[in-house]
Design a protein around this motif. Structure first.
Motif, PDB file in Angstrom:
ATOM      1  N   PHE A 106       6.611 -66.028 -12.150  1.00  0.00           N
ATOM      2  CA  PHE A 106       6.678 -67.427 -11.744  1.00  0.00           C
ATOM      3  C   PHE A 106       8.134 -67.884 -11.793  1.00  0.00           C
ATOM      4  CE2 PHE A 106       2.135 -68.528 -13.431  1.00  0.00           C
ATOM      5  CZ  PHE A 106       1.601 -67.599 -12.559  1.00  0.00           C
ATOM      6  N   THR A 107       8.447 -68.972 -11.101  1.00  0.00           N
ATOM      7  CA  THR A 107       9.796 -69.495 -11.048  1.00  0.00           C
ATOM      8  C   THR A 107       9.806 -70.931 -11.553  1.00  0.00           C
ATOM      9  OG1 THR A 107      10.234 -68.146  -9.087  1.00  0.00           O
ATOM     10  CG2 THR A 107      11.748 -69.968  -9.517  1.00  0.00           C
ATOM     11  N   VAL A 108      10.716 -71.235 -12.482  1.00  0.00           N
ATOM     12  CA  VAL A 108      10.868 -72.612 -12.944  1.00  0.00           C
ATOM     13  C   VAL A 108      11.541 -73.396 -11.827  1.00  0.00           C
ATOM     14  CG1 VAL A 108      11.971 -74.149 -14.604  1.00  0.00           C
ATOM     15  CG2 VAL A 108      10.998 -71.973 -15.382  1.00  0.00           C
ATOM     16  N   VAL A 109      10.846 -74.409 -11.319  1.00  0.00           N
ATOM     17  CA  VAL A 109      11.394 -75.217 -10.223  1.00  0.00           C
ATOM     18  C   VAL A 109      11.812 -76.617 -10.679  1.00  0.00           C
ATOM     19  CG1 VAL A 109      10.226 -73.951  -8.384  1.00  0.00           C
ATOM     20  CG2 VAL A 109       9.083 -75.920  -9.438  1.00  0.00           C
ATOM     21  N   PHE A 110      11.417 -76.993 -11.891  1.00  0.00           N
ATOM     22  CA  PHE A 110      11.840 -78.278 -12.432  1.00  0.00           C
ATOM     23  C   PHE A 110      11.806 -78.201 -13.940  1.00  0.00           C
ATOM     24  CE2 PHE A 110      11.387 -82.628 -13.939  1.00  0.00           C
ATOM     25  CZ  PHE A 110      12.387 -83.273 -13.214  1.00  0.00           C
ATOM     26  N   ARG A 114       8.090 -77.771 -18.227  1.00  0.00           N
ATOM     27  CA  ARG A 114       8.649 -77.026 -17.106  1.00  0.00           C
ATOM     28  C   ARG A 114       7.581 -76.958 -16.020  1.00  0.00           C
ATOM     29  NH1 ARG A 114      11.775 -77.923 -20.299  1.00  0.00           N
ATOM     30  NH2 ARG A 114      13.316 -76.642 -21.343  1.00  0.00           N
ATOM     31  N   VAL A 115       8.018 -77.063 -14.775  1.00  0.00           N
ATOM     32  CA  VAL A 115       7.123 -76.896 -13.632  1.00  0.00           C
ATOM     33  C   VAL A 115       7.410 -75.524 -13.046  1.00  0.00           C
ATOM     34  CG1 VAL A 115       6.416 -77.792 -11.384  1.00  0.00           C
ATOM     35  CG2 VAL A 115       7.088 -79.385 -13.209  1.00  0.00           C
ATOM     36  N   LEU A 116       6.370 -74.726 -12.873  1.00  0.00           N
ATOM     37  CA  LEU A 116       6.496 -73.345 -12.434  1.00  0.00           C
ATOM     38  C   LEU A 116       5.865 -73.141 -11.064  1.00  0.00           C
ATOM     39  CD1 LEU A 116       5.286 -71.815 -15.807  1.00  0.00           C
ATOM     40  CD2 LEU A 116       7.653 -72.063 -15.073  1.00  0.00           C
ATOM     41  N   GLN A 117       6.609 -72.560 -10.156  1.00  0.00           N
ATOM     42  CA  GLN A 117       6.088 -72.196  -8.838  1.00  0.00           C
ATOM     43  C   GLN A 117       5.325 -70.884  -8.978  1.00  0.00           C
ATOM     44  OE1 GLN A 117       6.234 -73.870  -5.881  1.00  0.00           O
ATOM     45  NE2 GLN A 117       4.920 -72.272  -5.072  1.00  0.00           N
ATOM     46  N   VAL A 118       4.133 -70.840  -8.405  1.00  0.00           N
ATOM     47  CA  VAL A 118       3.272 -69.667  -8.467  1.00  0.00           C
ATOM     48  C   VAL A 118       3.257 -69.013  -7.097  1.00  0.00           C
ATOM     49  CG1 VAL A 118       0.953 -68.819  -8.953  1.00  0.00           C
ATOM     50  CG2 VAL A 118       1.845 -70.804 -10.203  1.00  0.00           C
ATOM     51  N   GLY A 119       4.012 -67.931  -6.918  1.00  0.00           N
ATOM     52  CA  GLY A 119       4.048 -67.220  -5.644  1.00  0.00           C
ATOM     53  C   GLY A 119       4.327 -68.158  -4.487  1.00  0.00           C
ATOM     54  N   GLU A 120       3.533 -68.022  -3.440  1.00  0.00           N
ATOM     55  CA  GLU A 120       3.679 -68.867  -2.252  1.00  0.00           C
ATOM     56  C   GLU A 120       2.706 -70.040  -2.267  1.00  0.00           C
ATOM     57  OE1 GLU A 120       6.080 -68.327   0.043  1.00  0.00           O
ATOM     58  OE2 GLU A 120       6.728 -66.678  -1.248  1.00  0.00           O
ATOM     59  N   GLY A 121       2.027 -70.236  -3.400  1.00  0.00           N
ATOM     60  CA  GLY A 121       1.034 -71.302  -3.507  1.00  0.00           C
ATOM     61  C   GLY A 121       1.645 -72.688  -3.454  1.00  0.00           C
ATOM     62  N   SER A 122       0.816 -73.664  -3.146  1.00  0.00           N
ATOM     63  CA  SER A 122       1.293 -75.039  -3.028  1.00  0.00           C
ATOM     64  C   SER A 122       1.060 -75.860  -4.295  1.00  0.00           C
ATOM     65  CB  SER A 122       0.612 -75.724  -1.844  1.00  0.00           C
ATOM     66  OG  SER A 122      -0.785 -75.765  -2.045  1.00  0.00           O
ATOM     67  N   VAL A 123       0.293 -75.335  -5.254  1.00  0.00           N
ATOM     68  CA  VAL A 123       0.020 -76.066  -6.488  1.00  0.00           C
ATOM     69  C   VAL A 123       0.736 -75.359  -7.641  1.00  0.00           C
ATOM     70  CG1 VAL A 123      -1.740 -76.880  -8.103  1.00  0.00           C
ATOM     71  CG2 VAL A 123      -2.224 -76.844  -5.647  1.00  0.00           C
ATOM     72  N   PRO A 124       1.731 -76.023  -8.239  1.00  0.00           N
ATOM     73  CA  PRO A 124       2.445 -75.401  -9.350  1.00  0.00           C
ATOM     74  C   PRO A 124       1.672 -75.526 -10.658  1.00  0.00           C
ATOM     75  CG  PRO A 124       3.346 -77.560  -8.936  1.00  0.00           C
ATOM     76  CD  PRO A 124       2.299 -77.321  -7.879  1.00  0.00           C
ATOM     77  N   ASN A 146       5.736 -73.673 -27.558  1.00  0.00           N
ATOM     78  CA  ASN A 146       7.184 -73.631 -27.387  1.00  0.00           C
ATOM     79  C   ASN A 146       7.475 -73.466 -25.904  1.00  0.00           C
ATOM     80  OD1 ASN A 146       9.834 -72.316 -27.000  1.00  0.00           O
ATOM     81  ND2 ASN A 146       9.935 -72.333 -29.238  1.00  0.00           N
ATOM     82  N   VAL A 147       7.941 -74.515 -25.249  1.00  0.00           N
ATOM     83  CA  VAL A 147       8.085 -74.508 -23.793  1.00  0.00           C
ATOM     84  C   VAL A 147       9.129 -73.498 -23.318  1.00  0.00           C
ATOM     85  CG1 VAL A 147       9.762 -76.396 -23.535  1.00  0.00           C
ATOM     86  CG2 VAL A 147       8.026 -76.013 -21.765  1.00  0.00           C
ATOM     87  N   GLU A 148      10.206 -73.315 -24.071  1.00  0.00           N
ATOM     88  CA  GLU A 148      11.233 -72.345 -23.662  1.00  0.00           C
ATOM     89  C   GLU A 148      10.683 -70.926 -23.699  1.00  0.00           C
ATOM     90  OE1 GLU A 148      14.194 -72.885 -22.372  1.00  0.00           O
ATOM     91  OE2 GLU A 148      14.013 -75.047 -22.581  1.00  0.00           O
ATOM     92  N   ARG A 149      10.029 -70.583 -24.800  1.00  0.00           N
ATOM     93  CA  ARG A 149       9.441 -69.244 -24.934  1.00  0.00           C
ATOM     94  C   ARG A 149       8.366 -69.018 -23.869  1.00  0.00           C
ATOM     95  NH1 ARG A 149       6.095 -68.593 -30.003  1.00  0.00           N
ATOM     96  NH2 ARG A 149       4.553 -69.448 -28.608  1.00  0.00           N
ATOM     97  N   ALA A 150       7.528 -70.015 -23.662  1.00  0.00           N
ATOM     98  CA  ALA A 150       6.452 -69.889 -22.673  1.00  0.00           C
ATOM     99  C   ALA A 150       7.024 -69.738 -21.263  1.00  0.00           C
ATOM    100  CB  ALA A 150       5.516 -71.085 -22.740  1.00  0.00           C
ATOM    101  N   ALA A 151       8.049 -70.512 -20.930  1.00  0.00           N
ATOM    102  CA  ALA A 151       8.660 -70.414 -19.595  1.00  0.00           C
ATOM    103  C   ALA A 151       9.200 -69.012 -19.365  1.00  0.00           C
ATOM    104  CB  ALA A 151       9.759 -71.453 -19.433  1.00  0.00           C
TER     105      ALA A 151
END
Length: 114
Positions: A28-32, A38-48, A14-19
């Motif tokens: 983590f932050t949903v960036v898209f 959903r694409v999640l930003q991981v801290g200051e890393g460059s690979v989501p 379930n993508v909503e629950r997982a996000a």
């Protein structure tokens, strides 16, 4: 030919629950937002991390992300106290690390080394 790793994709039921779990539990932050993923930003890393809704066939991954934390002991204790399934904290002489699992059983790992 290949310029970089763009993202790491994991299947969730379930993508909503997982996000929400990845945002609330790991910060983590949903960036898209796309249909079913959903694409999640991981801290200051460059690979989501991309989470994609689908059939979760197994509760273990053969491929899993390893995250870096300067305070892996504190993170381990925080995850454990919030009810996340975590392994013991290990030290192999070079790395301090532990495994933990998202609500779909996807294996994740945290490490620390100097």
């Amino acid at each position: 030919m290949i310029d970089r790793v763009d993202t790491l994709c994991m299947i969730v039921s379930n993508v909503e629950r997982a996000a929400r779990w990845y945002e609330q539990t790991l910060g983590f932050t949903v960036v898209f937002t796309g249909e079913g993923y959903r694409v999640l930003q991981v801290g200051e890393g460059s690979v989501p991390i991309t989470i994609e809704e689908g059939d979760v066939i197994s509760n273990t991954n053969h491929t899993y992300p390893i995250f870096f934390s300067k305070d892996s002991k504190k993170l381990h204790d925080q995850l454990e106290s919030s009810g996340v399934s975590v392994s013991d904290l290990h030290n192999d002489g070079v790395n301090q690390f532990f495994n933990f699992y998202d609500p779909d059983g996807n294996k994740l790992q945290v490490c620390y080394f100097e």
